[in-house]
Design an enzyme around this catalytic site. Structure first.
Site, short mmCIF file in Angstrom:
data_model
loop_
_atom_site.label_atom_id
_atom_site.label_comp_id
_atom_site.label_asym_id
_atom_site.label_seq_id
_atom_site.Cartn_x
_atom_site.Cartn_y
_atom_site.Cartn_z
N SER A 23 0.47 -0.81 0.08
CA SER A 23 -0.02 0.12 0.08
C SER A 23 0.64 1.41 0.32
CB SER A 23 -1.05 0.12 0.60
OG SER A 23 -0.45 -0.20 2.64
N GLU A 25 1.33 5.83 0.78
CA GLU A 25 0.37 6.57 1.51
C GLU A 25 1.38 8.02 0.09
OE1 GLU A 25 0.94 7.34 5.62
OE2 GLU A 25 1.65 9.07 5.47
N ASP A 117 -2.07 15.19 15.11
CA ASP A 117 -0.94 15.73 16.22
C ASP A 117 -1.91 17.32 16.31
OD1 ASP A 117 1.29 14.32 16.15
OD2 ASP A 117 1.57 15.16 13.18
N PHE A 227 12.78 14.21 10.55
CA PHE A 227 11.56 13.38 11.02
C PHE A 227 11.96 13.18 11.72
CE2 PHE A 227 7.61 11.29 10.08
CZ PHE A 227 6.64 12.31 10.09
N HIS A 277 4.13 -1.37 3.77
CA HIS A 277 3.34 0.34 3.79
C HIS A 277 4.23 1.56 2.79
CE1 HIS A 277 0.12 3.46 3.87
NE2 HIS A 277 0.94 3.68 4.78
#
Length: 304
Positions: A23, A25, A117, A227, A277
């Site tokens: 999958s 994103e 967030d 990140f 993913h």
């Protein structure tokens, strides 16, 4: 899950890759130029027949409209099931329920339910919205009450940065499962042993839903490192060493990024993992290459 070093028995070298599922994103574009780039990436990756593609939701619900536009376009123009991210922040239950119902009416059947967030972003103190869903397990339960959504949630192999311990974090995941979550997708990680140990602890806690590893190809080591530090994901010294000195050498950096991601994913296959993913960062190049190594090929339309 067992890592077998015998090449003749390595799962990643078998010819049958039919059990591999992926999958992807994406995040909603902010500009017209970014939208063109996004849909070029989607067009490159969708022929690989992903199980679904997800579209993120900005801090504080800041991309709500763009997320909705991207997801509904996927419904209209593709045959790939989209999953819309939905968070608890900056909205009442009624407002979030309205968004969920609008997705259902538009043909969206899969939601990635997250606490989210704060509007100030990762690292800011989270406060539940008055009258809203307090946490993701509350959101999962609410979504299940609204309609028959398939619901994915987040999991953290190195624990959520705000969680006091890994045990407390697994308790939080169990609450989401008890509320009806169907699948967990992990925060990205680079040490497969960390993921394997996490899954073992999750299973011992009685959690049986799929724990799908989240994989991020390192297009930019600096960006991913920044990140990771905010998201509670560690960056091993060996990974930093591999990208050392490549700041001004994009061609070599791309080759190293491909090798690093391929090494991680193929090792996971050898450990028995079949679902992945990918956090694409709206770029198809590295993800497409990794999927090719996994044995995935574009589906060819048969002649009538």
């Amino acid at each position: 899950m067992t890592n077998n070093n015998n090449d003749s028995e390595r799962l990643s070298r078998r010819e049958d890759h039919s059990k591999i599922g992926v999958s992807f994103e994406f995040f909603p574009p902010k500009t017209a130029e970014a939208e063109v780039s996004l849909w070029a990436s989607i067009g490159k990756l969708l022929p690989l027949a992903p199980r679904f593609v997800s579209v993120t939701y900005g801090a504080g619900g800041s991309t709500r409209e763009r997320t909705h536009q991207t997801v509904t376009r996927l419904v209209r123009e593709t045959e790939t099931p989209p999953a819309a991210h939905l968070t608890c922040v900056a909205a009442t239950r009624e407002e979030i329920d309205d968004v969920a119902r609008a997705y259902w009416e538009a043909g969206v059947r899969h939601i990635v339910a997250l606490r989210g967030d704060p509007p100030a972003g990762i690292g800011a103190h989270y406060e539940p919205h008055p009258g809203g869903y307090a946490y993701s397990n509350d959101l999962v339960a609410g979504l299940k009450d609204i309609a028959g959504f398939e619901v994915s949630v987040a999991a953290y192999p190195e624990k959520h940065p705000e969680s006091p311990s890994i045990d407390a974090d697994i308790d939080a995941l169990k609450a989401k499962v008890d509320a009806g979550a169907d699948r967990a997708i992990t925060q990205f990680f680079f040490d497969n042993d960390t993921y394997e140990r996490y899954v073992e602890r999750v299973r011992k806690a009685g959690i049986e839903i799929p724990i799908v590893p989240g994989i991020v190809p390192v297009h930019s080591f600096k960006a991913v490192s920044n990140f990771a530090s905010r998201a509670g994901a560690s960056v091993p010294a060996w990974l930093a060493q591999r990208f050392d000195g490549l700041e001004d050498d994009p061609a070599t950096r791309q080759l190293v990024a491909s090798a690093v991601a391929a090494e991680q994913v193929l090792d996971l296959v050898d450990r028995g993992i079949t679902d992945f993913h990918f956090y694409t960062m709206n770029r198809a190049d590295l993800v497409y290459a990794i999927c090719h190594l996994l044995g995935l090929r574009p589906k060819v339309e048969e002649a009538a």
